[in-house]
Design a protein around this motif. Structure first.
Motif, PDB file in Angstrom:
ATOM      1  N   PHE A  57       1.418  -1.014   0.242  1.00  0.00           N
ATOM      2  CA  PHE A  57      -0.158   0.162  -0.272  1.00  0.00           C
ATOM      3  C   PHE A  57       0.991   1.553  -0.264  1.00  0.00           C
ATOM      4  CE2 PHE A  57       0.650   1.719   4.060  1.00  0.00           C
ATOM      5  CZ  PHE A  57       0.505   0.656   5.075  1.00  0.00           C
ATOM      6  N   LYS A 218      -7.850   0.359   0.754  1.00  0.00           N
ATOM      7  CA  LYS A 218      -7.186  -0.653   1.415  1.00  0.00           C
ATOM      8  C   LYS A 218      -6.859  -0.506   2.164  1.00  0.00           C
ATOM      9  CE  LYS A 218      -3.851  -2.609  -0.850  1.00  0.00           C
ATOM     10  NZ  LYS A 218      -3.810  -3.657  -0.893  1.00  0.00           N
ATOM     11  N   ALA A 219      -6.620   1.094   3.037  1.00  0.00           N
ATOM     12  CA  ALA A 219      -7.058   1.487   4.554  1.00  0.00           C
ATOM     13  C   ALA A 219      -7.979   1.446   5.092  1.00  0.00           C
ATOM     14  CB  ALA A 219      -6.270   3.556   4.395  1.00  0.00           C
ATOM     15  N   ARG A 222      -7.881  -2.840   6.563  1.00  0.00           N
ATOM     16  CA  ARG A 222      -6.990  -2.586   8.195  1.00  0.00           C
ATOM     17  C   ARG A 222      -7.163  -1.666   8.552  1.00  0.00           C
ATOM     18  NH1 ARG A 222      -3.701  -0.373   4.069  1.00  0.00           N
ATOM     19  NH2 ARG A 222      -3.097   1.569   5.003  1.00  0.00           N
ATOM     20  N   TRP A 223      -7.866  -0.997   8.523  1.00  0.00           N
ATOM     21  CA  TRP A 223      -8.325   0.021  10.058  1.00  0.00           C
ATOM     22  C   TRP A 223      -9.833  -0.908  10.430  1.00  0.00           C
ATOM     23  CZ3 TRP A 223      -7.824   5.387  11.529  1.00  0.00           C
ATOM     24  CH2 TRP A 223      -6.263   5.456  11.696  1.00  0.00           C
ATOM     25  N   GLU A 319       0.422   4.952   7.053  1.00  0.00           N
ATOM     26  CA  GLU A 319      -0.838   4.540   6.966  1.00  0.00           C
ATOM     27  C   GLU A 319      -1.894   4.830   6.298  1.00  0.00           C
ATOM     28  OE1 GLU A 319      -2.802   1.728   8.546  1.00  0.00           O
ATOM     29  OE2 GLU A 319      -0.842   0.835   9.775  1.00  0.00           O
ATOM     30  N   LEU A 320      -1.412   6.708   5.686  1.00  0.00           N
ATOM     31  CA  LEU A 320      -2.202   6.839   4.532  1.00  0.00           C
ATOM     32  C   LEU A 320      -0.997   7.868   3.818  1.00  0.00           C
ATOM     33  CD1 LEU A 320      -4.836   8.600   7.113  1.00  0.00           C
ATOM     34  CD2 LEU A 320      -5.160   6.499   5.906  1.00  0.00           C
ATOM     35  N   LEU A 367     -12.818   5.968   6.792  1.00  0.00           N
ATOM     36  CA  LEU A 367     -12.369   4.383   6.735  1.00  0.00           C
ATOM     37  C   LEU A 367     -13.084   3.354   7.867  1.00  0.00           C
ATOM     38  CD1 LEU A 367      -8.413   5.743   7.695  1.00  0.00           C
ATOM     39  CD2 LEU A 367      -9.546   5.563   5.778  1.00  0.00           C
TER      40      LEU A 367
END
Length: 470
Positions: A57, A218-219, A222-223, A319-320, A367
């Motif tokens: 990512f 994708k974020a 995950r979150w 993460e971002l 998210l």
């Protein structure tokens, strides 16, 4: 003889031990110096990058842009829904000069069917429909909000009377109706032509929604994975805004100011760990199932995380990565020289952020969960009954949007024109400078946003509203 051998062995051992300790100290010192040098090199904009936790990512290289770092740090991160006004940047980022035919998705990572499926499961089975043309209830809008026209429509985005919008869906109600007053266009990032449209709308500084963007999805995947945020945040206590009800009115006292006579802070800061916050947020979900009418009267907590380079929560940039000032394209981070960090808010169902405007461009991500955004063009500023500069809640509407007795009779407020949109996990919202917005958490949710630079195209409306050039 044996005694002499023992004494000789002891002397040798006594000599080796200090030498070994010295060598160990030298080695550790060298390692520490090398680490600092590599860290500094990375910050300075060289080709050295930090290792990614998940290379899948990362958006290409994450080099620090030479000269960007100092500009990034000059603005202190503001934890308001607004932002600092100390930038005089009125110029577009040099990336705006790029060829419009260049695909803004060229650096997007691939997304797997499993990731798509998991995020789809977080979203509504069917997005709410759009209300009819405000000028003629018997006709649809002159443009399809789910298929943005390449050229920005006249009077975009369409707006409705605020009395109609709030009367149709009171902010204290967190159940999404079948139809909403949506005038914003939705960009389907999977469509190359729609991506080009997004670039045009962004350059024109009008708001729009992005859906199906692989980086955001994708974020979100995950979150929302079991235990993922807990593994990041641990059991440490973080700043939470606390309100005795569902309204989170922003306020700030600067210097030794105490506010106007009789004024009391509408919220308090408390410390809660992520597990403790989540437990309270899940309790609100239970209330929604059994006693929804009690949500507005129940205490709410808003957990806040702020990330900036060389400050706490830098992990948010891993993460971002699309919020990294080294800028991958100009959709997320328009002006990297005036990046203002990442702000994340974890909200529970029913939480309301009062209407206000921000003093810089803003890109907002959902998210987890969903939120309702009610937007108003900056020309509506004078109708919004905002607290003036100097007030602890300056730039925020003093009207209680949940109370018809308040919003139907307060000054110019009934003349306001607004539109709304429901944002879900995986969605992004581009919000230009000075656009007013009112936010309702429709469920437990995670939101992150980043700001980058200022445009003055709507400045005249802010001047007319009594705030002047900030």
């Amino acid at each position: 003889m044996e005694l002499r051998r023992r004494r000789k062995k002891k002397r040798l051992s006594d000599a080796i031990l200090p030498i070994g300790v010295c060598l160990l100290v030298v080695f550790l010192t060298a390692v520490l110096c090398l680490h600092k040098r590599l860290h500094a090199t990375e910050r300075s904009g060289s080709t050295l990058t930090r290792p990614a936790e998940d290379a899948n990512f990362q958006l290409g290289t994450r080099h620090r842009r030479a000269g960007t770092s100092g500009e990034t740090h000059k603005n202190e991160i503001d934890d308001d829904d607004g932002s600092k006004s100390d930038s005089n940047d009125e110029n577009e980022n040099e990336n705006d000069d790029e060829d419009e035919d260049e695909d803004p998705a060229r650096l997007d990572p691939p997304i797997t069917p499993e990731e798509i499926s998991r995020v789809e499961a977080l979203r509504l089975p069917e997005h709410p429909g759009t209300m009819a043309n405000p000028g003629n209830p018997n006709e649809p809008l002159p443009y399809d909000v789910r298929r943005c026209p390449p050229q920005i429509p006249e009077n975009y985005p369409y707006a409705w009377s605020i009395l109609d919008v709030l009367g149709h869906w009171n902010p204290d109600n967190t159940t999404v109706p079948e139809r909403v007053h949506q005038g914003l266009c939705i960009i389907d990032w999977r469509d190359p032509e729609q991506r080009k449209t997004a670039v045009r709308y962004r350059r024109a500084e009008v708001p729009f929604v992005v859906k199906h963007h692989p980086v955001i999805w994708k974020a979100a995947d995950r979150w929302t994975s079991e235990g993922y945020l807990h593994s990041k945040l641990g059991d440490k206590a973080y700043r939470n805004e606390h309100s005795v009800n569902n309204h989170m009115m922003y306020w700030k006292l600067r210097g030794k100011r105490r506010g106007p006579p009789g004024w009391e802070p509408p919220t308090q800061d408390v410390k809660l760990s992520y597990p403790d916050w989540r437990e309270k947020a899940l309790e609100m979900e239970q209330l929604a199932a059994h006693q929804p009418e009690s949500i507005p009267k129940t205490e709410h907590f808003y957990l806040r995380l702020n990330g900036a380079y060389e400050r706490a929560h830098e992990w948010l940039f891993d993460e971002l990565p699309f919020f990294d000032p080294s800028v991958q394209n100009n959709i997320f981070m328009v002006d990297p020289t005036d990046a203002r960090g990442i702000n994340c808010r974890l909200g529970s169902r029913g939480t309301i952020a009062e209407a206000h405007y921000d003093m810089s461009r803003n890109f907002i991500l959902i998210l987890n969960g969903r939120k309702r955004y009610i937007l108003a063009h900056p020309e509506q500023c004078s109708n919004m009954e905002l607290y003036p500069m100097g007030h602890p809640s300056a730039r925020h509407s003093r009207v209680n949007w949940s109370d018809p007795l308040s919003y139907e009779t307060t000054g110019k407020f009934p003349h306001s024109m607004v539109n709304e949109v429901v944002l879900e996990a995986g969605d992004g919202l581009y919000l230009p400078t000075y656009w007013l917005h009112f936010i309702v958490s429709l469920s437990l949710n995670y939101q992150c946003n980043a700001r980058s630079g200022i445009t003055r195209g709507y400045q005249e409306h802010i001047n007319a509203c009594g705030f002047g050039k900030l």
